[in-house]
Design a protein around this motif. Structure first.
Motif, mmCIF file in Angstrom:
data_model
loop_
_atom_site.group_PDB
_atom_site.id
_atom_site.type_symbol
_atom_site.label_atom_id
_atom_site.label_comp_id
_atom_site.label_asym_id
_atom_site.label_seq_id
_atom_site.Cartn_x
_atom_site.Cartn_y
_atom_site.Cartn_z
ATOM 1 N N ALA A 146 -0.632 -36.426 -23.853
ATOM 2 C CA ALA A 146 0.241 -37.621 -23.218
ATOM 3 C C ALA A 146 -0.314 -38.935 -23.334
ATOM 4 N N SER A 147 -1.520 -38.805 -22.828
ATOM 5 C CA SER A 147 -2.303 -40.098 -23.826
ATOM 6 C C SER A 147 -1.854 -40.631 -25.569
ATOM 7 N N GLU A 148 -2.175 -39.861 -25.671
ATOM 8 C CA GLU A 148 -2.094 -39.833 -27.482
ATOM 9 C C GLU A 148 -0.216 -39.591 -27.976
ATOM 10 N N ARG B 276 1.759 -45.401 -21.350
ATOM 11 C CA ARG B 276 -0.489 -44.474 -21.770
ATOM 12 C C ARG B 276 -1.082 -45.116 -20.685
ATOM 13 N N ARG B 277 -1.402 -46.364 -20.757
ATOM 14 C CA ARG B 277 -1.630 -47.070 -19.242
ATOM 15 C C ARG B 277 -1.085 -46.443 -18.192
ATOM 16 N N ALA B 278 -0.135 -46.206 -17.924
ATOM 17 C CA ALA B 278 0.014 -45.202 -16.664
ATOM 18 C C ALA B 278 -0.642 -43.776 -16.493
ATOM 19 N N VAL B 279 -0.884 -43.401 -17.358
ATOM 20 C CA VAL B 279 -0.517 -41.736 -17.099
ATOM 21 C C VAL B 279 -2.751 -41.479 -16.570
ATOM 22 N N ALA B 280 -3.605 -42.480 -16.463
ATOM 23 C CA ALA B 280 -4.683 -42.658 -16.124
ATOM 24 C C ALA B 280 -4.342 -42.676 -15.042
ATOM 25 N N ASP B 281 -3.964 -43.953 -14.519
ATOM 26 C CA ASP B 281 -3.900 -44.061 -13.172
ATOM 27 C C ASP B 281 -2.949 -42.995 -12.015
ATOM 28 N N GLY C 10 13.285 -40.794 -30.989
ATOM 29 C CA GLY C 10 12.518 -40.102 -31.450
ATOM 30 C C GLY C 10 10.554 -40.818 -30.593
ATOM 31 N N ALA C 11 11.315 -41.547 -29.941
ATOM 32 C CA ALA C 11 10.230 -41.366 -28.769
ATOM 33 C C ALA C 11 9.969 -40.822 -27.901
ATOM 34 N N TRP C 12 8.444 -40.971 -27.888
ATOM 35 C CA TRP C 12 8.025 -39.728 -26.310
ATOM 36 C C TRP C 12 7.713 -40.484 -24.823
ATOM 37 N N GLY C 13 8.081 -39.391 -24.048
ATOM 38 C CA GLY C 13 7.396 -40.634 -23.140
ATOM 39 C C GLY C 13 8.110 -40.025 -21.464
ATOM 40 N N LEU C 14 8.148 -40.331 -20.309
ATOM 41 C CA LEU C 14 8.522 -39.607 -19.007
ATOM 42 C C LEU C 14 9.778 -39.787 -19.038
ATOM 43 N N VAL C 15 10.299 -39.665 -18.362
ATOM 44 C CA VAL C 15 11.773 -40.018 -17.533
ATOM 45 C C VAL C 15 11.876 -41.019 -17.495
ATOM 46 N N THR C 16 13.244 -41.342 -17.450
ATOM 47 C CA THR C 16 13.551 -42.875 -17.397
ATOM 48 C C THR C 16 15.186 -42.666 -17.869
ATOM 49 N N GLY C 17 16.082 -44.023 -16.878
ATOM 50 C CA GLY C 17 16.978 -43.920 -17.083
ATOM 51 C C GLY C 17 17.812 -45.215 -15.673
ATOM 52 N N SER C 18 18.633 -45.462 -16.089
ATOM 53 C CA SER C 18 19.053 -46.541 -15.219
ATOM 54 C C SER C 18 20.141 -46.827 -13.725
ATOM 55 N N ILE C 19 19.264 -47.452 -12.744
ATOM 56 C CA ILE C 19 19.987 -47.686 -11.760
ATOM 57 C C ILE C 19 21.039 -48.173 -11.098
ATOM 58 N N GLU C 20 22.163 -47.326 -11.074
ATOM 59 C CA GLU C 20 23.918 -47.634 -11.130
ATOM 60 C C GLU C 20 23.769 -48.688 -9.949
ATOM 61 N N PRO C 21 25.274 -49.617 -9.650
ATOM 62 C CA PRO C 21 25.587 -50.720 -9.034
ATOM 63 C C PRO C 21 25.485 -49.512 -7.803
ATOM 64 N N GLY C 22 25.095 -50.355 -6.970
ATOM 65 C CA GLY C 22 25.200 -49.659 -4.924
ATOM 66 C C GLY C 22 23.476 -48.865 -4.936
#
Length: 150
Positions: A118-120, A128-133, A34-46
């Protein structure tokens, strides 16, 4: 307290100027569902962070990354189960306004948002803070050449 980096994030920006929009994804499932945000994901080994974010963008949105930039920003949060401070670098990909989004199982909705929307909407304070920069460095002006990774 240990510090680690095992995940990445990306702001996908479509269009330019006043018409520019940032992609917001709503997470599905048990972890932050239910959380809204950017594309995120894990770094796989190597895997490098750059390779990880390109893969995650393709998997989560169906978008093939042609332009990738470093923002110099990180999202920082405490991960209680491992008692570590997590750092997640935030990248930017600029895409045409007509790009098609195809969600995988990790998200159940998406929206193209203005900076204010997006900030809202974003659930995580660091994003949210990153959006402005990000807006200042990638929408209000052309990104500096030193930021280009691809």
């Amino acid at each position: 307290m240990p510090i680690r980096c095992r995940a990445v994030a990306a702001a996908i920006i479509a269009g330019q100027g006043e018409a520019a929009r940032i992609l917001a994804l709503r997470r599905a499932g048990d972890v932050a569902g239910g959380a809204w945000g950017l594309v995120t994901g894990s770094i796989e080994p190597g895997e490098t962070a750059i390779a990880a974010i390109r893969r995650e963008i393709a998997e989560e949105t169906g978008i093939k990354v042609l332009d990738l930039f470093t923002t110099g920003l990180t999202e920082t949060f405490y991960f209680g189960p491992d008692n570590v401070l997590e750092l997640m670098p935030i990248f930017v990909s600029l895409v045409p306004a007509s790009v098609t989004v195809t969600l995988d199982h990790g998200s159940d909705q998406f929206r193209w948002c203005s900076r204010a929307e997006a900030s809202e909407l974003f659930s995580f304070a660091g994003q949210r803070r990153a959006v402005a920069d990000i807006w200042h460095d990638f929408v209000d002006q052309a990104p500096a050449p030193f930021r280009r990774l691809l």
